[in-house]
Design a protein around this motif. Sequence first.
Motif, PDB file in Angstrom:
ATOM      1  N   UNK A 765      12.945 -15.797  -8.838  1.00 15.77           N
ATOM      2  CA  UNK A 765      13.058 -15.761 -10.293  1.00 15.77           C
ATOM      3  C   UNK A 765      13.747 -17.047 -10.755  1.00 15.77           C
ATOM      4  N   UNK A 766      13.256 -17.721 -11.808  1.00 22.15           N
ATOM      5  CA  UNK A 766      13.878 -18.950 -12.342  1.00 22.15           C
ATOM      6  C   UNK A 766      13.540 -19.089 -13.807  1.00 22.15           C
ATOM      7  N   UNK A 767      14.504 -19.714 -14.641  1.00 18.80           N
ATOM      8  CA  UNK A 767      14.217 -20.044 -16.047  1.00 18.80           C
ATOM      9  C   UNK A 767      14.935 -21.318 -16.487  1.00 18.80           C
ATOM     10  N   UNK A 768      15.301 -22.169 -15.510  1.00 23.39           N
ATOM     11  CA  UNK A 768      15.963 -23.452 -15.785  1.00 23.39           C
ATOM     12  C   UNK A 768      17.321 -23.276 -16.438  1.00 23.39           C
ATOM     13  N   UNK A 769      17.858 -22.103 -16.399  1.00 20.84           N
ATOM     14  CA  UNK A 769      19.223 -21.861 -16.864  1.00 20.84           C
ATOM     15  C   UNK A 769      20.008 -21.341 -15.677  1.00 20.84           C
ATOM     16  N   UNK A 770      20.909 -22.022 -15.243  1.00 20.29           N
ATOM     17  CA  UNK A 770      21.667 -21.572 -14.093  1.00 20.29           C
ATOM     18  C   UNK A 770      20.887 -21.738 -12.817  1.00 20.29           C
ATOM     19  N   UNK A 771      21.242 -20.968 -11.808  1.00 17.32           N
ATOM     20  CA  UNK A 771      20.635 -21.059 -10.482  1.00 17.32           C
ATOM     21  C   UNK A 771      19.507 -20.048 -10.347  1.00 17.32           C
ATOM     22  N   UNK A 772      18.403 -20.460  -9.631  1.00 17.83           N
ATOM     23  CA  UNK A 772      17.297 -19.527  -9.347  1.00 17.83           C
ATOM     24  C   UNK A 772      17.781 -18.434  -8.406  1.00 17.83           C
ATOM     25  N   UNK A 773      17.181 -17.224  -8.537  1.00 16.40           N
ATOM     26  CA  UNK A 773      17.534 -16.112  -7.657  1.00 16.40           C
ATOM     27  C   UNK A 773      16.263 -15.646  -6.960  1.00 16.40           C
ATOM     28  N   UNK A 774      16.409 -15.047  -5.769  1.00 13.37           N
ATOM     29  CA  UNK A 774      15.255 -14.522  -5.004  1.00 13.37           C
ATOM     30  C   UNK A 774      15.719 -13.388  -4.123  1.00 13.37           C
ATOM     31  N   UNK A 775      14.747 -12.575  -3.674  1.00 14.47           N
ATOM     32  CA  UNK A 775      15.022 -11.434  -2.791  1.00 14.47           C
ATOM     33  C   UNK A 775      13.754 -11.131  -2.007  1.00 14.47           C
ATOM     34  N   UNK A 776      13.903 -10.870  -0.685  1.00 14.48           N
ATOM     35  CA  UNK A 776      12.746 -10.553   0.174  1.00 14.48           C
ATOM     36  C   UNK A 776      12.738  -9.068   0.519  1.00 14.48           C
ATOM     37  N   UNK A 777      11.601  -8.599   0.992  1.00 13.91           N
ATOM     38  CA  UNK A 777      11.400  -7.207   1.414  1.00 13.91           C
ATOM     39  C   UNK A 777      10.325  -7.178   2.493  1.00 13.91           C
ATOM     40  N   UNK A 778      10.260  -6.060   3.206  1.00 16.00           N
ATOM     41  CA  UNK A 778       9.197  -5.904   4.223  1.00 16.00           C
ATOM     42  C   UNK A 778       8.259  -4.778   3.788  1.00 16.00           C
ATOM     43  N   UNK A 779       6.960  -5.071   3.785  1.00 17.28           N
ATOM     44  CA  UNK A 779       5.916  -4.104   3.382  1.00 17.28           C
ATOM     45  C   UNK A 779       5.159  -3.657   4.626  1.00 17.28           C
ATOM     46  N   UNK A 780       5.201  -2.340   4.849  1.00 15.23           N
ATOM     47  CA  UNK A 780       4.523  -1.751   6.013  1.00 15.23           C
ATOM     48  C   UNK A 780       3.281  -1.008   5.540  1.00 15.23           C
ATOM     49  N   UNK A 781       2.132  -1.311   6.187  1.00 14.92           N
ATOM     50  CA  UNK A 781       0.862  -0.646   5.857  1.00 14.92           C
ATOM     51  C   UNK A 781       0.658   0.507   6.832  1.00 14.92           C
ATOM     52  N   UNK A 782       0.581   1.721   6.303  1.00 14.23           N
ATOM     53  CA  UNK A 782       0.342   2.914   7.109  1.00 14.23           C
ATOM     54  C   UNK A 782      -1.151   3.244   7.083  1.00 14.23           C
ATOM     55  N   UNK A 783      -1.697   3.453   8.284  1.00 22.64           N
ATOM     56  CA  UNK A 783      -3.141   3.730   8.407  1.00 22.64           C
ATOM     57  C   UNK A 783      -3.331   5.243   8.440  1.00 22.64           C
ATOM     58  N   UNK A 784      -4.085   5.880   7.491  1.00 23.67           N
ATOM     59  CA  UNK A 784      -4.375   7.317   7.575  1.00 23.67           C
ATOM     60  C   UNK A 784      -5.382   7.578   8.692  1.00 23.67           C
ATOM     61  N   UNK A 785      -5.401   8.806   9.126  1.00 27.79           N
ATOM     62  CA  UNK A 785      -6.354   9.181  10.179  1.00 27.79           C
ATOM     63  C   UNK A 785      -7.770   8.944   9.688  1.00 27.79           C
ATOM     64  N   UNK A 786      -8.571   8.265  10.519  1.00 29.48           N
ATOM     65  CA  UNK A 786      -9.959   7.951  10.162  1.00 29.48           C
ATOM     66  C   UNK A 786     -10.846   8.178  11.377  1.00 29.48           C
ATOM     67  N   UNK A 787     -11.965   8.821  11.126  1.00 26.49           N
ATOM     68  CA  UNK A 787     -12.976   9.015  12.176  1.00 26.49           C
ATOM     69  C   UNK A 787     -13.788   7.732  12.257  1.00 26.49           C
ATOM     70  N   UNK A 788     -13.807   7.158  13.440  1.00 20.10           N
ATOM     71  CA  UNK A 788     -14.524   5.889  13.599  1.00 20.10           C
ATOM     72  C   UNK A 788     -15.897   6.053  14.218  1.00 20.10           C
ATOM     73  N   UNK A 789     -16.097   7.102  15.009  1.00 15.09           N
ATOM     74  CA  UNK A 789     -17.418   7.292  15.613  1.00 15.09           C
ATOM     75  C   UNK A 789     -17.617   8.767  15.914  1.00 15.09           C
ATOM     76  N   UNK A 790     -18.824   9.235  15.650  1.00 13.55           N
ATOM     77  CA  UNK A 790     -19.247  10.599  15.977  1.00 13.55           C
ATOM     78  C   UNK A 790     -20.766  10.644  15.790  1.00 13.55           C
ATOM     79  N   UNK A 791     -21.450  11.511  16.503  1.00 11.68           N
ATOM     80  CA  UNK A 791     -22.915  11.625  16.325  1.00 11.68           C
ATOM     81  C   UNK A 791     -23.230  12.452  15.082  1.00 11.68           C
ATOM     82  N   UNK A 792     -24.185  11.973  14.327  1.00  9.87           N
ATOM     83  CA  UNK A 792     -24.608  12.756  13.156  1.00  9.87           C
ATOM     84  C   UNK A 792     -25.355  14.008  13.567  1.00  9.87           C
ATOM     85  N   UNK A 793     -26.269  13.851  14.498  1.00  9.32           N
ATOM     86  CA  UNK A 793     -27.049  14.978  14.995  1.00  9.32           C
ATOM     87  C   UNK A 793     -27.101  14.888  16.506  1.00  9.32           C
TER      88      UNK A 793
END
Length: 2023
Positions: A765-793
């Motif tokens: 964050x910055x606006x040329x007034x004072x010192x710029x500020x910043x903050x980091x975070x970690x984003x984790x992607x959760x994978x839901x259960x998914x069927x990847x292969x099965x016979x149709x018939x």
Amino acid sequence: MWILAFIFSQSILNVFSEDLHSSVYFVNASLQEIVFASTTGTLVPCPAAAAPPATLRWYLATGEEIYNVPGIRHVHQNGTLQIFNFLPSGFSKLIHDNTYYCTAENPSGKIRSQDVHIKAVFREPYTVRVEDQKAMRGSVAVFKCIIPTFVEAYVSVVSWEKDTNTLGSDPRFHITPSGALYILDVVTDDGNWNYRCLTRHRYTGETRQSNSARLTVTEPINSEPNILDGFDRREVMVSHRVELPCKATGYPAPKYRWLKDNSPLERDSRFRQLSTGLLIENVRPSDAGSYVCEVWNSLGNAAMVGQLQVKQPLKVVVSPHTLKSSVGSQLSLSCMVTGSDKYELSWYRNGEMIYRPKGADQETLGMEGMVKSDGGVYQCFARKGKMSAQDFAQVILEDGTPKILSAFSERMVNLNEPVSLVCNVKGTPRPAVTWTLDEEPITDLGHYRMGQMVTPEGHVLSYLNISHSKVNDSGIYRCSCNNSAGVVSYQARINVRGPANIRDMKNLTAIAGRDAFIHCRVVGYPYYSIKWFKNSDLLPFNHRQRAFENNGTLKLSNVQKSVDEGEYTCRVQVHPDLEISKSLHVTVKEPPHIQPFEVQGYSIGQRVLIPCVVISGDYPIYFTWQKDGRPIPANLSVTIDNNEFSSLLRIANLSSVHNGNYTCIAHNEAAAVEHQSQLIVKVPPSFVVQPMDQDGIYGKAVVLKCSARGNPRPTIVWKHSRGKGVPQFQPILLNSGSRIQLLENGSLLIKHVLQEDSGYYLCKVSNDVGTDISKSMYFTVKIPAMITSYPNTTLATKGKKKEMSCTAKGEKPIMIRWEKEKEIINPEMNRYVVTVREVGDEVNSTLQILSPGRGDSGFFSCHAINSYGEDKGIIQLTVEEPPDSPLVEIRDVQDRIITLHWNMVFDGNSPITGYDIEYKNKSAPWSSAITTKNISPSLYQATIIDLHPSSTYNIRMIAKNRINSSAPSNELTITTDEASPDGPPQEVQLEALSSQSIKVTWKPPLRHLQNGVIRTYHVSYREYTKEQNRQLTRITVDATGDQETVSLDNLRKFTLYEVIVNAENRAGMGPASQEAIIRTLEDVPSQAPGNVVATPSSPEAIFVYWSPLPNDTLNGVLLGYRVIYWANLADGELGEIKNITTIQPRLELDGLEKFTNYSIQVLAFTQAGDGVRSGQIFARTKEDVPGPPAGVKAAAASSTEVFVSWLPPLKLNGIIKKYKIYCSFNYPTVNNDNDAPPDKYSYHIHGLRLNQRYSIWVVAVTAAGPGNASEIITVEPLEKAPARILTFSGTVTTPWMRDIVLPCRAVGDPAPTIKWLKETNGTPAPVQIDGRRSVHSNGSFIIRTVKAEDSGYYSCVASNSWGYDDIRLNLQVQVPPDQPRLTVTKTTTTTITLSWIPGDNGGSSIRGYILQYSEDNSEKWGNFPISPSERSYRLENLKCGTWYKFTLTAQNAVGPGRISEIIEAKTHGKEPQFVKEHELFASINSTRVQLNLNGWNNGGCPITSFIVEYRPVDSSTWTRAQRSSLTKTYILYDLQEATWYELQMKVTNSAGSAEKRINFATPNADGSTIAPLIKTVVEPRDNLPGNQGLKMVVPIICILVAIGMVFILLLVLRRRRREQRLKRLRDAKSLAEMLMSKNTRTPDTVNKQQQTLRMHIDIPRAQLLIEERDTMETIDDRSTVLLTDNDFGETSKQKSSTVTHTVHYQSLSQSTGPLVDVSDARPGTNPTARRTAKAGPATRSRYASQWTLNRPHPPISSHTLTTDWRLPTPRATGSVDKESDSYSVSPSQDTDRARSSMVSTESASSTYEELARAYEHAKMEEQLRHAKFTITECFISDTSSEQMTAGTNDYTDSLTSSTPSESGICRFTASPPKPQDASRVMNMAVPKAHRPGGELMHLPPYLRMDFLLNRGVAAASSSSSSSGREATGQTCLEPQKSRTLKRPALTVAPTPSDSTPTVSSGPPSREVQQWQPGTASTLPQREPGDLAQAQAAKLSSSQESLLDSRGHLKQSNNPYAKSYTLV
């Protein structure tokens, strides 16, 4: 000219280029919904476009611009939106089930499309099914395809199948728009098929076939209507067509009526009533409403109510489409919406909503003060539910400032002169024009008139008219034009002549520093000058002053207070001597002037002072302050200090809220001025929300939160570092429409999370007034259960292990669950095994089905579940197995073919590859079955051919598929129909139509053309001639159903008729059908051929010719001529009647007997039959040489003499001229020949040598020459000549009541003694010598007045000292014929067809019949003579529904026989009856009643009388009306209101009458009902006196006690009767068990039996047959048991022999061979050579079982049956026929001349115990111990006279077969042994008619089907010492029934025949005949000593009870007949 054309074209191009230079438009405005399959994805083009090309964008309905999601959603450059295919786990409602729109934007504007709803459909498991239905024959059946509701919107029925055939062209099968199957006019065959529906998913393309459903077809029964198919609600778009279903069933067939909103449908060609419902074409909005389908019949009614909603597509029209306007103008657009009354309206400008109107006037958009930005595209959207519509208009804004094109000029006018001033103005919008005079508005008053008009070019012409000019009208006139774009004006002076003057002037206030104008308004003209003065100074006197002399205006520029303020005077020089003036005062005011100020930037917390100083201006001065255009709030802590000319604003502590624009406003009396400056307070950035570690789910949206504040507004930048390592942040690219977007608050929106989105994120964050500020975070992607292969018939095989696997990935742990059609599979079950294993980051689950079965077929689902989601995969498992056995049924059974139809219940989930059909004979093993393999799987019907008629077959089928073959099907046991002999005719089909009637059959008009319920039909007809103006004859027929039939009677024969039919309903009669032309059938010719001449052409041919018939007597098309001829034999008998047809009037008859007299008749015939026969003519064939003498005898009379005798040739072939007798002792040398006259049959040869052997033979000679020689005999003259008889053995025939001489000429030396014997019961006894019988001296035996009992075998024995000789003569006495058996074979309403079986012909051919008939209860009899060849007769023109009596008498050469039994028959029809369920009263009002007479059923006979009577209940006077016919309705007029009436009706036809009584009441005049009839009320018992009550109670009690006793007595009697019946049943059962349980017979007992013993019990459900046979061979596969003779009551001895009886059981009786009619055969002929054998009809199938016990005679020489024992065996020349030993026959008729004793019992309902009792009593009769017992018939007839028979008597020249028709008659007959059975002569071909020699025997009908054999034999010699004798035949008579009916008198009296006795000789009986080639072996011979002796019975002609008082058979005096009736 071309220049003008060029200019015009350029102007057109300019217009178009202006319109098309830049535009937007829609290419597919109707696109509103897109549904697609998840497996396919979809492409949606943007329906908007533009020219020049526009920028296309897609948005959600919320207005959010969509973004691309890789692999899920993408917007292409051309504006096409693509949704990719996806798995169910990837479903997102935001993407896959949402509303979108797109926009197109170019310089001309921006438009948005209609809302487009995009929805994905998944592939889901579902099944469709069809339920079994029931329907009555002739009604309707409805099958519905039931589709699950969750896919019903996407699945539709595409077809229906009947078995495997797709239903299409058959009009009886109709598929409705909703997919239902209607089967119209149901027939029984419809129940033999399987019905299936086939569906298709509209988006996935999947097809489904339903289960098979069956239709159960029942017979019609009365039932009220039941609606099978209807509707609750239907929606249809306007202008489309819709079908409203309504189908009902019921009997009688229901009728239909449609109502709309409870009112009958108006006549409209768009409405058509179909067989399936109501069809509405071109639907209109007014068709919406409530529809009622009313259904009714005579038993009730039903109704169905449904709503029809007519939907109109929303349509929006915006007008005008193109609007050009100017800036500042007003805009008005109209939006007209059609298609709905309720909708939401929205206005958009350039794609942005600007207005959502509410209220009444919401369809007009009005805008004022248009600015340049208001131009562009305006859209009007109308929305209703999911429907939307829009239209748009393009608004082009131009500079529309008014412009004055032309105006008036300055002028001078005279006083009172009219003046007109005009201004021509243009502008957009249209400008408004105002007029002023000297700056004062001119009002439209007095002599001023103002107005305006618009030119075609859009210009405004404004005018001002002055009617009479005055001096004051002088001045400056100005026209001012103004619109929203601006103002323009024009002015000019108008001078009016007159005295000059100055208008009054007002004082003026001027603002310092500004310009000021002072006007001197002068009126009148002329004047010289206008001048201004200030303080007497002529103006101008400085540069700021300017005087306009021409108009008197003074301009003061930059007014200054000190100089310009003061008094000003205007002087006008009127003429040199006159000057006028006026003055005004000018006051100058000075406005405030603020010194400019600026506010610099400050920081939070500082202090600020803002000064506002007015440096000049008049006092007082006032100050106000504003912040951001509004007064400064008090809470801002702002202080304001004001003084005389300044104001100070003070803020002690600055904060961010003080940011803004501050304005200082100063004002005084002159003006108000302001000055503004911005105050900026700078704030450094700070976090409002800090980023924190966060999780997101794959495929979902997530917001990474980060927000900050500060001033200036801070800038937020996001950076990303992938992975978990040391962050290496990289900037995130944010583009419009991208997947990642920065929100206004600074947060980061990831619209669709992908796996690569995980990692570190930094928010700076910055606006040329004072010192710029910043903050980091970690984003984790959760994978839901998914069927990847099965016979149709997948496929599985039944019983073999099957594995199915599915693989899933996602966040661990992952649980995988298996389901079978939404039921969770428990892995612990024995049948299932589930294994799970991890492979890398995936999880694999396998489901094992250890032993798959049929129930495992279906949809399995694999569910993967973790903490973040769930996914599933659907697997369709098909378990294949061998198919089920097909269900086989019989479609058709004929004589040689069987048609099978089969249905597959289950194909094993594998296509059927073929069928095998196996069939075999019932008795054969399946290993020998014939197999037809690999029948096409597309077939469901097959025909087995080349079968044997009347044979029982076992049939089964096997179905095959890829897996294996099915088990054999249900085993069918079928017996083929019986077949006719294998010869012509071939499939000849005849339709019997009357020559005077036409049967008209038609069906109703097409359903959609009926326009109502057809009530009646009008059938019109007339003769078809060239003259078409002949009057039509019309008859009216009530409509009954789907097919109508009427008969047109009393027409002309063989005549063309034209027929038309009109249908009529309640509204009237419709058009006529196309005329049909038909010719009445042919009739027989009415005249016989004339001039018939017959000429013999050879010994075996006669040529016949005649004259052709005239055409007017043919009555048809001549097919040919028939020549009937027969031989008139020498013995007076008739030969076989033959006929030959020819088309020429001549014919040669060949193959005739030589020198034989023939009777010849000729007739013509048409297709209708034979015409009148010509009279008999006679012709004799020519002579030929004779045949050899039939026999020769020679006997020595002395040592030198020999007597020779001979018989005439069997074939005389002419007149015998002489006989030549040849004698030779050295054969063939003739030593002596002698001639004998033709009437001599013996010769005495003299002069022979003693002991010399001589050969002697005889030759007959005719005019044609000598014939063949007889056999050569050898004789030797002896001194001691033994006795020899020269007479031959043979048969002597004579009519009864004549004298007869039996010759016996004997020779020998010494003369022999003659003795006559007669066989009685097989034993010869001396003849009785009395007055009638004597022996002549020449040895002949004379019988005078021969009687029937004289018939028999006579032996003449001659003897002397040296030897003896005998001959055997069979005396046959011809008697009148027995009564024929008369039966009824067919009845109609006006005809009765009779058939008969001839009785015994009495030894003479039947010469004719006399049929007598009488109506019931009438003694008047009519009679008809009938030809002897006929076996049926049809009586016509009888009364309908009437009983008739009939008798029949046969005649032969002796005379007429006995009259037959009287039988009764009734023509079809019955008395009328009223249907109870039918409503009698059609309508009732106060004075009139309409009767509905449709309820009367005529019973099948026309109504002849209709009587109606009615009266008030309190009146005794009846009102009567009578008619000769019955109409549909009848109206009773002039009734009294509010009255109860009694009504009675009587309807009569020829069968009887019926009455109906009913009460009814007329209502009051107002229609209200009246009170019911008052019934008589019995006074209560309480009111009776005590003693009277007691007197009533006692009788009542007595009556009740008596009734109780009677009831008890009836119960006791009933119980006893039941016990007796049960005992008789047990006795009958014991009898049957006894007959089958014996297994031994003693040889002595066997030797006693020489008769043919037969017992045949033929009753419903069982047959018991006991028969003795001459053979050990059996036809069928039978079990064998042994019986003893004691079982049959035998007492006499028999020779020792092994006797075998066979017992067999069979489910269906079979025919056993051809039928032979020999009732009119003559001696010496073979009937089978003259009759074509015909098989009998099918055996009665109601006999479920049969036992047969066969006992053969003791064999002396073995023989067997011929292999093909059903067919006649050809005879060799000179051979004679042998009677089949296995054939036995019982008498079928009894007369007082019978030659056989019998016992007959008859009962109308014989049962087991009655037959057993009769059998037991019959065995007590001594003369019946060796009798044959036969139940001769047991018939059941129905009302249609269709007979069930055990046999048929067919003749080549008879028309029909005859069968008994009496219901339930069971006859028990016992026939004793016959006297002639003592010695049987084996020289008979087949059983023949009764003759004294037994050559002919009649076959009764119940034996026609039984073992009729025909065998030929050849002659062979035997030793003269053989003494064997052979039986010659059996007597065949028919029993006489008991009679109570009175017989008619016979009109023909019996007369004795005058024919002479005839002796028929044959070969000597000692010569045994041999079989012809083709036979198996010889027949046995029998010894005379082996014959059983029988006792003679006594004669009795009474018809009485079978039992006497002791329960035994009563004795009779008649030894030949006993007839009793079983009571």
